[in-house]
Design a protein around this motif. Sequence first.
Motif, PDB file in Angstrom:
ATOM      1  N   ALA A 101      45.711  42.355  32.894  1.00  0.00           N
ATOM      2  CA  ALA A 101      45.557  40.931  33.739  1.00  0.00           C
ATOM      3  C   ALA A 101      44.865  40.158  32.821  1.00  0.00           C
ATOM      4  O   ALA A 101      44.867  39.231  32.577  1.00  0.00           O
ATOM      5  CB  ALA A 101      45.163  41.587  34.699  1.00  0.00           C
ATOM      6  N   VAL A 122      47.908  28.200  37.896  1.00  0.00           N
ATOM      7  CA  VAL A 122      47.867  29.969  37.268  1.00  0.00           C
ATOM      8  C   VAL A 122      48.679  30.075  35.963  1.00  0.00           C
ATOM      9  O   VAL A 122      49.719  29.311  35.904  1.00  0.00           O
ATOM     10  CB  VAL A 122      48.721  31.087  38.086  1.00  0.00           C
ATOM     11  CG1 VAL A 122      48.349  32.656  37.476  1.00  0.00           C
ATOM     12  CG2 VAL A 122      47.642  30.738  39.308  1.00  0.00           C
ATOM     13  N   GLY A 161      50.134  41.157  37.348  1.00  0.00           N
ATOM     14  CA  GLY A 161      50.034  39.799  38.519  1.00  0.00           C
ATOM     15  C   GLY A 161      48.761  41.165  40.013  1.00  0.00           C
ATOM     16  O   GLY A 161      48.556  40.484  40.309  1.00  0.00           O
ATOM     17  N   LEU A 186      46.791  36.866  32.217  1.00  0.00           N
ATOM     18  CA  LEU A 186      46.741  36.200  33.288  1.00  0.00           C
ATOM     19  C   LEU A 186      45.258  35.357  33.344  1.00  0.00           C
ATOM     20  O   LEU A 186      44.458  35.627  33.487  1.00  0.00           O
ATOM     21  CB  LEU A 186      47.051  37.200  34.542  1.00  0.00           C
ATOM     22  CG  LEU A 186      47.545  36.018  35.190  1.00  0.00           C
ATOM     23  CD1 LEU A 186      48.407  36.235  36.625  1.00  0.00           C
ATOM     24  CD2 LEU A 186      46.426  35.559  36.587  1.00  0.00           C
ATOM     25  N   ALA A 209      51.454  34.292  43.956  1.00  0.00           N
ATOM     26  CA  ALA A 209      51.361  32.994  43.249  1.00  0.00           C
ATOM     27  C   ALA A 209      52.665  31.643  43.703  1.00  0.00           C
ATOM     28  O   ALA A 209      53.902  32.455  44.208  1.00  0.00           O
ATOM     29  CB  ALA A 209      50.845  32.939  42.196  1.00  0.00           C
ATOM     30  N   GLU A 211      54.189  39.551  42.439  1.00  0.00           N
ATOM     31  CA  GLU A 211      52.965  39.954  42.689  1.00  0.00           C
ATOM     32  C   GLU A 211      51.444  39.723  43.185  1.00  0.00           C
ATOM     33  O   GLU A 211      50.681  40.030  43.361  1.00  0.00           O
ATOM     34  CB  GLU A 211      52.816  41.628  40.984  1.00  0.00           C
ATOM     35  CG  GLU A 211      53.740  42.359  41.326  1.00  0.00           C
ATOM     36  CD  GLU A 211      53.871  43.706  42.427  1.00  0.00           C
ATOM     37  OE1 GLU A 211      53.028  43.672  43.216  1.00  0.00           O
ATOM     38  OE2 GLU A 211      54.553  44.237  43.116  1.00  0.00           O
ATOM     39  N   LEU A 212      51.064  38.457  42.034  1.00  0.00           N
ATOM     40  CA  LEU A 212      50.189  37.597  41.780  1.00  0.00           C
ATOM     41  C   LEU A 212      50.208  37.412  43.715  1.00  0.00           C
ATOM     42  O   LEU A 212      49.263  37.130  44.515  1.00  0.00           O
ATOM     43  CB  LEU A 212      49.445  37.392  41.374  1.00  0.00           C
ATOM     44  CG  LEU A 212      48.918  36.103  41.366  1.00  0.00           C
ATOM     45  CD1 LEU A 212      47.317  36.962  41.032  1.00  0.00           C
ATOM     46  CD2 LEU A 212      48.273  35.456  40.360  1.00  0.00           C
ATOM     47  N   PHE A 268      43.404  29.992  45.332  1.00  0.00           N
ATOM     48  CA  PHE A 268      42.655  30.948  44.169  1.00  0.00           C
ATOM     49  C   PHE A 268      41.516  29.958  43.444  1.00  0.00           C
ATOM     50  O   PHE A 268      41.450  30.917  43.273  1.00  0.00           O
ATOM     51  CB  PHE A 268      44.332  30.975  43.156  1.00  0.00           C
ATOM     52  CG  PHE A 268      45.110  31.884  44.046  1.00  0.00           C
ATOM     53  CD1 PHE A 268      44.756  33.043  45.476  1.00  0.00           C
ATOM     54  CD2 PHE A 268      47.040  32.550  42.952  1.00  0.00           C
ATOM     55  CE1 PHE A 268      46.125  33.477  45.291  1.00  0.00           C
ATOM     56  CE2 PHE A 268      47.629  33.106  43.569  1.00  0.00           C
ATOM     57  CZ  PHE A 268      47.198  34.153  45.184  1.00  0.00           C
ATOM     58  N   ALA A 270      45.468  41.249  39.372  1.00  0.00           N
ATOM     59  CA  ALA A 270      44.923  40.055  39.435  1.00  0.00           C
ATOM     60  C   ALA A 270      44.500  39.819  41.092  1.00  0.00           C
ATOM     61  O   ALA A 270      43.341  38.955  41.190  1.00  0.00           O
ATOM     62  CB  ALA A 270      45.396  38.893  38.607  1.00  0.00           C
ATOM     63  N   ARG A 271      45.874  39.682  41.574  1.00  0.00           N
ATOM     64  CA  ARG A 271      45.566  40.088  42.834  1.00  0.00           C
ATOM     65  C   ARG A 271      44.416  40.833  43.209  1.00  0.00           C
ATOM     66  O   ARG A 271      43.451  39.957  44.781  1.00  0.00           O
ATOM     67  CB  ARG A 271      46.750  40.403  43.651  1.00  0.00           C
ATOM     68  CG  ARG A 271      46.973  40.472  45.521  1.00  0.00           C
ATOM     69  CD  ARG A 271      48.579  40.570  45.988  1.00  0.00           C
ATOM     70  NE  ARG A 271      49.300  41.250  45.079  1.00  0.00           N
ATOM     71  CZ  ARG A 271      49.187  43.003  45.297  1.00  0.00           C
ATOM     72  NH1 ARG A 271      48.155  42.951  45.965  1.00  0.00           N
ATOM     73  NH2 ARG A 271      50.509  43.363  44.622  1.00  0.00           N
ATOM     74  N   ALA A 322      55.252  38.609  37.090  1.00  0.00           N
ATOM     75  CA  ALA A 322      53.429  38.003  37.510  1.00  0.00           C
ATOM     76  C   ALA A 322      53.513  37.526  38.857  1.00  0.00           C
ATOM     77  O   ALA A 322      51.792  38.202  39.622  1.00  0.00           O
ATOM     78  CB  ALA A 322      52.547  38.706  36.259  1.00  0.00           C
TER      79      ALA A 322
END
Length: 769
Positions: free
Chosen positions: A59, A71, A137, A63, A98, A95-96, A177, A140-141, A92
């Motif tokens: 990540a 992002v 993703g 990212l 965003a 999954e994040l 974020f 980072a989440r 990504a």
Amino acid sequence: MSPLDTLSAPASPARRNWLKAAGALAGLTLVAGPSGLVMAADAVKYGGDKMAGGVVDDALVFLSIGADGIVTIVAHRSEMGQGIRTSLPMVAADELGADWAQVRVQQAPADEARYGSQDTDGSRSMRHSFRAMRHVGATARLMLETAAAVRWDVPVTEVKAVNHAVVHAASGRSLSFGALAGEAAKLPVPPRARISLKTAGELRYIGQTSTRGIDLHDIVTGNTHFGIDTRLDGMAYAVIARPPVFGGKLKSVDKTAALKVPGVLRIVELAGSPPPAMFNPLGGVAVIARNTWAAIKGREALVLEWEDGPNGGYDSAAFRKTLEAAVRQPASPARDQGKTVAALAAAPAARKFSAEYYLPHLAHATMEPPAATVRIADGKAEVWACVQAPQATRSNVAKALGLAYDDVTVHVTLLGGGFGRKSKPDFAVEAALLSKAMDGAPVKLTWTRDDDLQHDYLHTVSVERLEASLDAQGMPTAWLHRTAAPTITSTFAAGANKQAPFELGMSAINVPYAIANIRVEVPEVPAHTRIGWFRSVSNIPHAFAIQSFTAELAHAAKKDHRDYLLALLGPARKINPSDLSDGWNYGEDPAKYPVDIGRMRHVIELATAKAGWGRKLPKGRGLGLAVSYSFVTYVAAVIEVEINTAGEVIVPRVDIAMDCGPQINPDRVRSQIEGACIMGLSLAMSGEISFKNGRVEQSNFHDYAVLRAADAPRVIHTHLVPGTLDMELGGVGEPATPPIAPALCNAIFAATGKRIRALPVGMQLAKKR
């Protein structure tokens, strides 16, 4: 600055709280590396793990989040119209959690050690990187969620990243974020065991059709940067006169008139590369000028004399006869199942059938011809180029300039089409050598359309011969296929004169028909041109021959083509590719990617049902069918044709069914199917590069025609077989091309009774006046 680090926050308390949340697993040391999986040293590798550079899912590499909440996601594959700069970052981002409107995409420079394999070919970018980008993703989440949990002093399980913010439902608190990015960046990367991916119901973008292309607005408004768009201060412009015959070299040059052309700065002779050419320049004479037009006019003023070399007598019409002679003699087998030769010999003459199919050299003819700019300063080189293979570009430029690999930077621009041509970075090496000749000043090299067609890494020419014997029910008792074509490996190895296993694994040896006796033979034939990867590669000639011959056998047996094809495939079952003598299988694990006859049958049934197979058509109209398994994806095409009174081919409708597993970005999947259909029709109708005296006879689109809008299908229907996220992904960019030519020619036969066995179709149906 760390990729997630934008705000300063005390590191120690956050780290202590993270360690409590992570438990004992937090003590693991994480190192970004290929796929993140620990494998035995002697384990067989497949898929992305088998590629040079492997797969990276770190990540912190891919990212970053700014204090403003923007992002930024790195795209490490080249964008050439297939939408990968949108699709991989979209995975990504989903999954994040965003908001897509707050996502920006940054193109990765060539850096295999950092990003893993960056080759954009083989219809494998999403196939190899989908799970890695989900992991990026999701990692980072979890880091953002952990940072919020630490700030609120609540268990991380009580918070959730939703639509660009982390929320704590129990208290109603929320943090953006951007507000959490700095704190999250100071946390250790969580161990793999703690990363969980979203369920299908939690995803907002993957599998949906509403995600806007990241480059769409800029492309439409002309605000993008293709290779040909590079502009640098003090830049010079160049074109090259290359040997007209492959393997030829410069005998003499008179530069006098060229140096008098206004704007011409310098004329540089470049050494050639005798075969095997690999990715090296062809050599010749370069004209460097203040603008491209002056360089072109200077090139026209050169007085050149060439030594043609060993390929000076190459004549493609004569070579066709060489290929035909090769397939009419026994050759070494690549697959030998049963007793094919004996079964054919024992069959009555009335039940034996044979046919030969010809496919000429084809050019990529990308919308944007090759273009590259290079600048050298302080012992370092920078390259701006429309390349599909950034790492090969970097290493080849470094070698040509005598620089260390780390002293070369390759900036990957957008590609105005690629189709495999821009995997060969010879044009970037040429630009580098010209910059060196100009003492490091930036030089942009442009290939004109004439250069592009006459000096391409062409798709190989081939002749395919098929023979079969039929039983009393009209079904094959034996199947013999001889395939003769110069091999791509001749570009890399001297003396290579036989198709390689990977070429044969493209629809030749792995024909999955339920026939007791199958034999595939491979004659040896030389190469007289540069040969390179091409969209769908050897699947094009192999599928054209096999699917055309199948239709011919169905007609001989007086059976419906669709029913006959399904009978040939037999019942639904999964076949290990090795049982078909295919040890390659597009580099994928045969346990995960068997040849699935049930899926192949389904796309045939779907395409024919949607096209209305069997419906009565007016005189001069017909339906044609073909199916193909390529790049671990199943595609069937039904084409409707109309032959008008002048013998011209009109395509009112095409139906294409594809089963590629889950569709990550369905809009782009449909676009690539449509594009493959247009390209397949273009190649089938008019695609041909021919040679006389070693020279390409075509020079531009007036004699290497591509499909015009007026000749395109009136409608293309795409039918996607639903897939689930637990399925393995197939390829998308190439698999829809192979069935197009045979479906077209089968439709022409249905409409006219005339068999087309040699491409292009061209004027074969034109009425004599």
